[in-house]
Design a protein around this motif. Structure first.
Motif, PDB file in Angstrom:
ATOM      1  N   LEU A  90       0.792  -1.150   0.092  1.00 32.20           N
ATOM      2  CA  LEU A  90       0.037   0.015  -0.001  1.00 32.20           C
ATOM      3  C   LEU A  90       0.865   1.344  -0.114  1.00 32.20           C
ATOM      4  O   LEU A  90       1.841   1.248   0.768  1.00 32.20           O
ATOM      5  N   ALA A  91       0.314   2.295  -0.641  1.00 28.33           N
ATOM      6  CA  ALA A  91       1.071   3.490  -0.833  1.00 28.33           C
ATOM      7  C   ALA A  91       1.060   4.120   0.704  1.00 28.33           C
ATOM      8  O   ALA A  91       0.028   3.888   1.545  1.00 28.33           O
ATOM      9  N   GLY A  92       1.744   5.111   0.935  1.00 30.13           N
ATOM     10  CA  GLY A  92       1.578   5.692   2.143  1.00 30.13           C
ATOM     11  C   GLY A  92       2.220   4.998   3.401  1.00 30.13           C
ATOM     12  O   GLY A  92       3.061   4.176   2.969  1.00 30.13           O
ATOM     13  N   GLY A  93       1.818   5.443   4.614  1.00 29.77           N
ATOM     14  CA  GLY A  93       2.352   4.751   5.864  1.00 29.77           C
ATOM     15  C   GLY A  93       3.055   5.618   6.546  1.00 29.77           C
ATOM     16  O   GLY A  93       4.076   6.455   6.028  1.00 29.77           O
ATOM     17  N   SER A  94       3.167   5.637   7.880  1.00 32.90           N
ATOM     18  CA  SER A  94       3.715   6.402   8.973  1.00 32.90           C
ATOM     19  C   SER A  94       5.307   6.104   8.822  1.00 32.90           C
ATOM     20  O   SER A  94       5.729   5.052   8.672  1.00 32.90           O
ATOM     21  N   ILE A  95       6.021   7.303   9.203  1.00 37.80           N
ATOM     22  CA  ILE A  95       7.486   7.168   9.291  1.00 37.80           C
ATOM     23  C   ILE A  95       7.992   7.447  10.688  1.00 37.80           C
ATOM     24  O   ILE A  95       7.531   8.558  11.196  1.00 37.80           O
ATOM     25  N   ILE A  96       8.511   6.427  11.418  1.00 38.60           N
ATOM     26  CA  ILE A  96       8.800   6.637  12.879  1.00 38.60           C
ATOM     27  C   ILE A  96      10.430   6.542  12.703  1.00 38.60           C
ATOM     28  O   ILE A  96      10.709   5.646  12.667  1.00 38.60           O
ATOM     29  N   GLY A  97      11.013   7.896  12.937  1.00 41.34           N
ATOM     30  CA  GLY A  97      12.606   7.755  12.991  1.00 41.34           C
ATOM     31  C   GLY A  97      12.928   7.794  11.456  1.00 41.34           C
ATOM     32  O   GLY A  97      12.458   8.239  10.634  1.00 41.34           O
ATOM     33  N   ASP A  98      13.852   6.588  11.434  1.00 39.31           N
ATOM     34  CA  ASP A  98      14.031   6.196   9.947  1.00 39.31           C
ATOM     35  C   ASP A  98      13.462   4.917   9.271  1.00 39.31           C
ATOM     36  O   ASP A  98      13.544   4.367   8.613  1.00 39.31           O
ATOM     37  N   HIS A  99      12.217   4.626  10.272  1.00 37.59           N
ATOM     38  CA  HIS A  99      11.406   3.344   9.951  1.00 37.59           C
ATOM     39  C   HIS A  99      10.153   3.740   9.103  1.00 37.59           C
ATOM     40  O   HIS A  99       9.168   4.224   9.828  1.00 37.59           O
TER      41      HIS A  99
END
Length: 183
Positions: A90-99
């Motif tokens: 899926l497109a998108g998705g949260s980014i936490i730090g470099d993950h």
């Protein structure tokens, strides 16, 4: 006119198989025809999908590992013969730090029914909207000869109490009760 048979579809977030015995007990009592699972971690629960399938009498197991070296993702288990249609990121998705929290969707077909299992972003409403929009386009393009298309999963939505209250009211108006114990 041919009689139609109800199709019991169950969705369950197994949370990386944290309590496998409880998960198996719960799901086997529900007796699903189609079981859509999220957060299946093959490293943490090796063999867990087959154990669930055996306990529920489900013959087909489809798994799409969309993160963590393909060992973590969504699964669809079916009682009737089924075939894999597609796996998508899926497109998108949260980014936490470099993950980047990558999400995916798994599509299977059972005769004239297609089932999609997904797990949308758990942090951002905006990222869920991006993922849902892309998924709706994919569902439209994949409908093909299917008479029914089911989108099932952990959609991580509705953190607004008023929305939940409205859904509960609609549920009550229609007399829709929670699934009962099927044993």
């Amino acid at each position: 006119m041919a009689a139609t048979r109800a199709l019991r579809v169950v969705s369950y977030n197994v949370q990386r198989w944290g309590r496998l015995d409880t998960i198996i007990d719960t799901l086997s009592r529900l007796r699903p025809d189609v079981l859509c699972l999220q957060e299946c971690c093959q490293r943490r629960g090796p063999g867990a999908l087959q154990k669930v399938a055996d306990a529920c009498g489900l013959k087909q197991v489809h798994f799409f590992g969309h993160t963590m070296d393909e060992s973590y993702g969504n699964a669809i288990l079916t009682r009737a013969p089924s075939s894999l249609v597609m796996e998508i990121f899926l497109a998108g998705g949260s980014i936490i730090g470099d993950h980047h929290i990558q999400r995916g969707a798994l599509f299977v077909e059972m005769g004239t029914v297609r089932v999609c299992c997904t797990h949308l972003d758990h942090i951002s409403e905006n990222e869920r909207a991006i993922q849902a929009g892309g998924l709706v386009r994919q569902l439209h393009d994949l409908q093909g000869d299917a008479r029914a298309m089911l989108l099932v999963g952990d959609l991580n939505a509705l953190n607004d109490e008023a929305r939940w209250d409205r859904l509960d009211a609609i549920h009550e108006e229609h007399g829709w009760g929670p699934p009962g114990d099927s044993t």
